[in-house]
Scaffold this active site. Structure first.
Site, short mmCIF file in Angstrom:
data_model
loop_
_atom_site.label_atom_id
_atom_site.label_comp_id
_atom_site.label_asym_id
_atom_site.label_seq_id
_atom_site.Cartn_x
_atom_site.Cartn_y
_atom_site.Cartn_z
N SER A 162 0.81 -1.21 0.00
CA SER A 162 0.00 0.00 0.00
C SER A 162 0.85 1.26 0.00
O SER A 162 0.31 2.37 -0.14
CB SER A 162 -0.91 0.02 1.23
OG SER A 162 -0.13 0.00 2.42
N HIS A 178 -2.85 -3.23 -5.41
CA HIS A 178 -3.21 -2.77 -4.07
C HIS A 178 -4.71 -2.94 -3.83
O HIS A 178 -5.53 -2.16 -4.31
CB HIS A 178 -2.80 -1.30 -3.89
CG HIS A 178 -3.16 -0.73 -2.55
ND1 HIS A 178 -3.37 0.62 -2.35
CD2 HIS A 178 -3.36 -1.34 -1.35
CE1 HIS A 178 -3.69 0.82 -1.08
NE2 HIS A 178 -3.69 -0.34 -0.46
N GLU A 206 -5.90 -0.65 -6.95
CA GLU A 206 -4.89 0.12 -7.68
C GLU A 206 -3.94 -0.86 -8.36
O GLU A 206 -3.36 -1.73 -7.71
CB GLU A 206 -4.10 1.03 -6.73
CG GLU A 206 -4.92 2.22 -6.24
CD GLU A 206 -4.14 3.10 -5.28
OE1 GLU A 206 -4.13 4.33 -5.46
OE2 GLU A 206 -3.53 2.55 -4.34
N ASN A 240 -3.88 6.79 -1.26
CA ASN A 240 -3.25 7.20 -0.01
C ASN A 240 -2.62 8.58 -0.12
O ASN A 240 -2.61 9.35 0.85
CB ASN A 240 -2.20 6.18 0.43
CG ASN A 240 -2.83 4.95 1.07
OD1 ASN A 240 -3.96 4.99 1.53
ND2 ASN A 240 -2.11 3.84 1.08
#
Length: 697
Positions: free
Chosen positions: A432, A453, A465, A503
């Site tokens: 991540s 991800h 992702e 993120n």
């Protein structure tokens, strides 16, 4: 001669049109008992949808039926996957309210003709029967469901509308009206036995028994059906008023009326006109036409097409039938279980037996939660194979590494497993936060390596992702995109960048909430501001959900990797982590947690001091997220602006009715946002300095 309404699955040629003139979207045939079997087969489409052309052709068929009535009419589907997926949403995009009203009236007229035919009419439903498809089925006198895979529902509320082709008044008169309203207000489907229990189908049979069930239905249809007395009582005005009040209260918790008008329009329809089908029909048409042309519905329809665009990025064949997952922790175990549920053979490896056993147990529970039959559950568990010795590695088409977030641990693992992999096998990491290129050192074939991800919880989060690096082969990327599609997820392609997309964009939002807490702003005010904007959860509660330790790890990583300043994590928050106050998983973080829920005051808005104060908090929270999205687009992390919007909606829950962060920015006005960021930069610091990428928007 016997005709199976589902015979298309085995021999489509047996159902060539023979009734009146040939139609583009309908197949028809008489059987020896003068029963007309009519099948919807939408032209040039893998799934049936109701369009103006489909309804016009049905209208022409009804002309012929009225001239020479058959003994009965049976309506089914010639598509293997289901009866009908709903109305053709594309047709909604180009109409104004007046045009939509006219189109709806024409559609209602067709279904009313079907509903008033002086003969038995039976809908045979298999697979999905949603939205307009359910409205077509409701216009028939009886419905027969085919077991295993039956899904019936009205998901229109997710598009910012309610049923618009008679569903509001036909469903509330067919079944318990409270249950009917709940179905429409939540958009949740009913499956197999649930559908039968609710009364949505009159019979539920195995595929091989469809014909006999139809014969019985035709015989039964000669008897006049009486409305249940309990349904009649629940539709009385006093009951409707009482129930409508409760429905509004419950709806407000999940879909605030300030942002989502459709639930309240639906409640008002039933409350006012529930006892009069004719008046409710007229009101339904006007209400739907008004809602579908609203900004909320336009943006939610946009979200629907963003989903389609992300899902259909590739037509590539995966060649992936066997997945080997290394690491049976919370993420690896869920990934393995999900893949097994989607029909793939999965071997699951871990250094300890306990997490593997727990993964199997969790998968069994997930199957129940997803309404899988006992046979489907058994098959999924048979495909999920505990593999303590990594025996499945050598035969796997895809290896998913889900070990702890540590570069050295991952690289050491790759050194061990790569020599045993098949030549055409793909290796992906579920990292991540680690830059993908940092994991390629020592790989003999980095071209078949990339990041994938998944988000937690895997079973609920649609978005993944897909992260390539400079050496990733194009064919590998295409196969991975196809793989995510085949397991029911939607991918966003991103390049290797600190935090990737989600993120990177979400962290400033969370950090600003922490800074506000340090300033003495009440956490309920902060969370209320975000929810007022349309976020599904406040940022303080979300930090607790994710875990304070994980948030600090990601924040520190981004602070080290990015040129732009990030908000500083206060020492007090680091001390909370040192004291074991990690959030939901430890029972205490910024909130106290009990039975999986944050304990808060009943007044979620806390001490909020009017709209101006709320707007200021919203800008401090939301604009850094938007700015990070602009940075990611400028840096080429995501090239397609629509895909960026879709990723943020599906991965973070960014207010769907706003159409995505960058769509919201353009709607609000780029210049205004840049000016606001500049003011915040003067007040709060360089972390609010607008990215230069705003100029290109």
């Amino acid at each position: 001669m016997k005709i199976d309404v589902l015979a298309h699955v085995e021999n489509l040629s047996q159902l060539t049109p023979s009734y009146a003139s040939e139609k583009s979207n309908w197949r028809s045939r008489f059987d020896e008992d003068d029963v007309l079997w009519l099948q919807l087969d939408k032209q040039d489409s893998s799934a049936n949808t109701l369009s103006e052309a489909v309804l016009q052709e049905l209208n022409e068929i009804l002309d012929d039926i009225e001239k020479k009535p058959p003994k009965a009419l049976v309506i089914g589907s010639a598509k293997p996957k289901g009866f009908c997926a709903g109305a053709d949403i594309k047709s909604f995009k180009s109409h104004d309210e007046s045009e939509m009203t006219d189109m709806l009236r024409r559609g209602h007229a067709v279904l009313d003709r079907l509903a008033t035919l002086d003969m038995p009419t039976v809908a045979v439903i298999h697979g999905h029967c949603l939205g307009g498809g359910l409205e077509l089925a409701l216009a028939c006198r009886q419905r027969i469901g085919v077991k295993n895979g039956l899904e019936i529902g009205f998901p229109e509320i997710r598009l910012g509308v309610h049923p618009g082709l008679g569903g509001t008044y036909r469903l509330t008169r067919l079944i318990n009206p409270i249950s009917a309203m709940t179905m429409m207000l939540t958009g949740k489907s009913q499956y197999d036995k649930q559908a039968k229990k609710q009364g949505l189908v009159d019979d539920l049979v195995e595929r091989r028994h469809v014909e006999n069930a139809v014969r019985k239905a035709i015989e039964k249809s000669a008897k006049k059906r009486r409305r249940k007395f309990s349904n009649y009582m629940l539709n009385m005005l006093a009951v409707r008023k009482f129930a409508a009040k409760k429905m509004r209260t419950e709806s407000e918790k999940k879909a605030p009326s300030a942002h989502y008008p459709a639930p309240y329009a639906l409640i008002g329809l039933w409350e006012k006109f529930g006892a009069n089908a004719h008046k409710m029909q007229a009101a339904e048409i006007q209400s739907f036409a008004r809602l579908i042309t609203s900004e909320t519905a336009r943006n939610l329809v946009r979200v629907f097409f963003l989903h389609q665009s992300l899902k259909n990025q590739t037509n590539h064949h995966t060649g992936i039938e066997h997945v080997h997952v290394i690491g049976a922790g919370s993420m690896g175990g869920e990934i393995a279980g999900w893949c097994a549920m989607q029909g793939l053979k999965v071997t699951l490896s871990d250094q300890q037996a306990e997490p593997v056993a727990q993964a199997v147990k969790n998968t069994e529970q997930l199957c129940r939660n997803k309404h899988k039959t006992s046979a489907e559950t058994r098959d999924a568990l048979d495909r999920l194979i505990p593999d303590m010795r990594n025996a499945g590695l050598k035969n796997a088409d895809l290896i998913i590494e889900a070990v702890p977030e540590n570069i050295e641990i991952k690289k050491a693992l790759y050194q061990t497993i790569e020599p045993s992999m098949k030549a055409d096998a793909i290796l992906v990491t579920n990292t991540s936060s680690i830059l993908i290129e940092k994991l390629t050192d020592g790989l003999s074939n980095p071209a078949r390596f990339m990041g994938l991800h998944f988000f937690n919880p895997v079973s609920k989060m649609l978005m993944i992702e897909a992260i390539g690096h400079e050496s990733t082969h194009t064919d590998v990327v295409e196969r991975i995109l196809a793989f995510t599609r085949d397991i029911g997820k939607i991918p966003v392609q991103v390049t290797s960048y600190p935090g990737f997309l989600v993120n990177r964009a979400l962290t400033p939002y969370l950090l600003e909430a922490i800074v506000m807490l340090e300033e003495g702003i009440d956490k309920t005010d902060i969370d209320a501001a975000a929810k007022n904007f349309g976020m599904p959860m406040g940022p303080v509660e979300l930090v607790d959900q994710i875990g304070l330790d994980i948030c600090i790890h990601v924040a520190d990583m981004l602070a080290d990797a990015l040129n732009k300043p990030m908000a500083r994590i206060p020492d007090s928050v680091r001390k909370k982590v040192d004291n074991g106050e990690l959030g939901k998983k430890s029972g205490k973080g910024f909130y106290q947690w009990k039975n999986g829920k944050a304990q808060r005051d009943s007044n979620i808005n806390g001490k909020q001091s009017g709209k101006e104060g709320s707007d200021h908090l919203i800008d401090r929270l939301i604009l850094p997220m938007l700015d990070a999205c602009v940075e990611c687009h400028r840096e080429g992390v995501v090239k397609d602006l629509d895909h960026l919007d879709g990723a943020m909606i599906f991965a973070t829950g960014f207010a769907p009715f706003r159409g995505g962060p960058l769509h919201y920015a353009r709607t609000r006005g780029v210049n205004e946002i840049v000016t606001t960021l500049e003011k915040l930069c003067e007040q709060q610091g360089e972390r609010f300095k607008p990215d230069q990428g705003w100029q290109s928007l």
